[in-house]
Structure formats: C-alpha cells, structure tokens
Design an enzyme around this catalytic site. Sequence first.
Site, PDB file in Angstrom:
ATOM      1  N   ARG A  84       0.839  -1.201   0.000  1.00 28.05           N
ATOM      2  CA  ARG A  84       0.000   0.000   0.000  1.00 28.05           C
ATOM      3  C   ARG A  84       0.883   1.263   0.000  1.00 28.05           C
ATOM      4  NH1 ARG A  84      -5.856   0.613   0.336  1.00 28.05           N
ATOM      5  NH2 ARG A  84      -6.089   2.813   0.763  1.00 28.05           N
ATOM      6  N   ASN A 126     -11.325  16.988   0.605  1.00 29.51           N
ATOM      7  CA  ASN A 126     -12.198  15.860   0.292  1.00 29.51           C
ATOM      8  C   ASN A 126     -13.622  16.282   0.620  1.00 29.51           C
ATOM      9  OD1 ASN A 126     -13.181  13.323  -0.323  1.00 29.51           O
ATOM     10  ND2 ASN A 126     -12.204  12.270   1.406  1.00 29.51           N
ATOM     11  N   HIS A 128     -17.482  14.859   1.751  1.00 27.81           N
ATOM     12  CA  HIS A 128     -18.091  13.722   2.432  1.00 27.81           C
ATOM     13  C   HIS A 128     -19.601  13.950   2.550  1.00 27.81           C
ATOM     14  CE1 HIS A 128     -18.719  10.487   5.179  1.00 27.81           C
ATOM     15  NE2 HIS A 128     -19.074  11.282   6.160  1.00 27.81           N
ATOM     16  N   ASP A 160      -6.662  14.866   6.494  1.00 25.10           N
ATOM     17  CA  ASP A 160      -5.599  14.526   7.437  1.00 25.10           C
ATOM     18  C   ASP A 160      -5.462  13.005   7.477  1.00 25.10           C
ATOM     19  OD1 ASP A 160      -7.707  13.627   8.940  1.00 25.10           O
ATOM     20  OD2 ASP A 160      -7.446  15.062  10.580  1.00 25.10           O
ATOM     21  N   ASP A 164     -12.299  11.026   7.253  1.00 25.15           N
ATOM     22  CA  ASP A 164     -13.244  12.153   7.260  1.00 25.15           C
ATOM     23  C   ASP A 164     -13.145  12.994   8.533  1.00 25.15           C
ATOM     24  OD1 ASP A 164     -14.217  11.214   4.787  1.00 25.15           O
ATOM     25  OD2 ASP A 164     -15.602   9.855   5.785  1.00 25.15           O
TER      26      ASP A 164
HETATM   27  C1  GRF Z   1     -20.030  11.988  -3.168  1.00 19.80           C
HETATM   28  O1  GRF Z   1     -21.236  12.040  -2.443  1.00 19.80           O
HETATM   29  C2  GRF Z   1     -18.852  12.020  -2.250  1.00 19.80           C
HETATM   30  O2  GRF Z   1     -19.031  12.804  -1.134  1.00 19.80           O
HETATM   31  C3  GRF Z   1     -18.752  10.578  -1.858  1.00 19.80           C
HETATM   32  O3  GRF Z   1     -19.005   9.869  -3.026  1.00 19.80           O
HETATM   33  C4  GRF Z   1     -19.851  10.647  -3.859  1.00 19.80           C
HETATM   34  C5  GRF Z   1     -19.172  10.781  -5.185  1.00 19.80           C
HETATM   35  O4  GRF Z   1     -20.085  11.140  -6.181  1.00 19.80           O
HETATM   36  N1  GRF Z   1     -17.482  10.278  -1.263  1.00 19.80           N
HETATM   37  P1  GRF Z   1     -19.595  11.446  -7.674  1.00 19.80           P
HETATM   38  O5  GRF Z   1     -18.702  10.294  -8.111  1.00 19.80           O
HETATM   39  O6  GRF Z   1     -18.858  12.741  -7.656  1.00 19.80           O
HETATM   40  O7  GRF Z   1     -20.854  11.501  -8.458  1.00 19.80           O
END
Ligand code: GRF
Length: 219
Positions: A84, A126, A128, A160, A164
Amino acid sequence: MRRPISSLIVTNMAETGSISGTIVVLVSGCGTNLQALIDATADPAYGVRIAAVGADRDNIEGLARARRAGIPTFVCRVADFATREDWDARLASQVAAYQPQLVVLAGFMKLTGEAFLSQFGGRTVNTHPALSPSFPGIHGPQAALDYGVKVTGCTLFVVDRGVDTGPIVAQRAVDVYDDDTAELLHERIKTVERQMLVDYVGRMVRNGFSVSERKVTIS
Ligand code: GRF
C-alpha cells in the site's frame, strides 16, 4: 522533516512548488462532482484549471468525463503494487507531476498515506456526504438514516490522517424525509455537495487559505 499540516499556509506557491490556479482531481466513480468542477472551469473568471484527473480504478465514468473534456488522466491501482505504501508513493508522484496548488478528492474511495500527505497534506480537500463529525466512512447517508437524524448534509474538509476527520472548510445541511432511502437522500445531498465543492474550491484556489489547528480560513 515533515511539518505539521496545521501550520501549512497554502498561498505560498514557491514553497509548495505548485502552479497557481492548477488542481488535480482524484475520483473512483461516476464523477458528478468532477463534472461540476469541469463545467465551472469553462468560465475563465472561475480561476481554476484542472491539470489532470487521477483514479484508483479504470473504466469509470469519472475518467470518461475527464477524457471528453480533454483533461489528461492517469490510473494508479492498489493491486498493481506490492505494498500500500508503494501505491501511495506512486500516486503522490503522479499527482506531483502536475504541480497542483490544490488536490481535490471527489468521490475518491481510498485513504491517502504518509507519502501522499507529506507532499500534499494541508492542500488536499475531500468531500463527504454527511455533516462531520457525524457518520464518517463510506456509508454516510445510510448511517444518517439508520440513526434517525432529521438533518444531515455534506462536509468539505482538508484531508488529514483520519477517516473524514480533517479541518472543516464548509458544510451544507440537507433535510431527511420520512420516506427517504439512502439512494434518494444521497442524490439530494450530492446536488448541494456539488455546489459547495465548486464554490469553495474556487475560493480556495483564487484567494488562498490557511489551516491552523482545526480552523480553515480562506483569505
Ligand atoms: C459523493 O457524495 C462524495 O461525497 C462521496 O461519493 C460521492 C461521489 O459522487 N465520497 P460522484 O462520483 O462525484 O458523483
């Protein structure tokens, strides 16, 4: 020696060796958040150029969206590396080749590691689909339904080492309906999430930002 993420000020281009206005977007799926960014970059006033789109898997709509827009793509699959850590180091070097000011994880379903964060910590965001710190992980909308919350939403944060957990850039609330399914709720969240992402990525890139402890300040 690696500096703590919290002290990094992203507006210093010389220090990070980045090209002003340039971002790299990482995806794993259908890429509607990526598409919202691509659409926004059509306006020069938005001030952002997507230098490349990377993914941890091939044959996904997110990569197809990038190719249709003429954006260079790359794929870095965990399965192609012995460890990884090797994957993480390669991902970091592929992103670094484009000298991004900001890295945007837009539905990227892998956790980045030490090599990546040593280069891009403090300037990777990111998104979420839940209101952090509630419901971290990949099942945010389902977890919100299971808990019975009446309001959930989305969170844009600076990445980080946790899942999340990073300093919060922005959040948007979304009502939960009595007859919601995880799919319906997630789609409603994504509508709001895309607007939030476009708005704040633009502001962060155009104005610069700083992260101090858990506080993110856009200049
Ligand atoms: C989003 O809701 C994001 O927050 C989550 O996965 C989804 C991705 O959607 N981690 P897309 O691929 O941008 O349509």
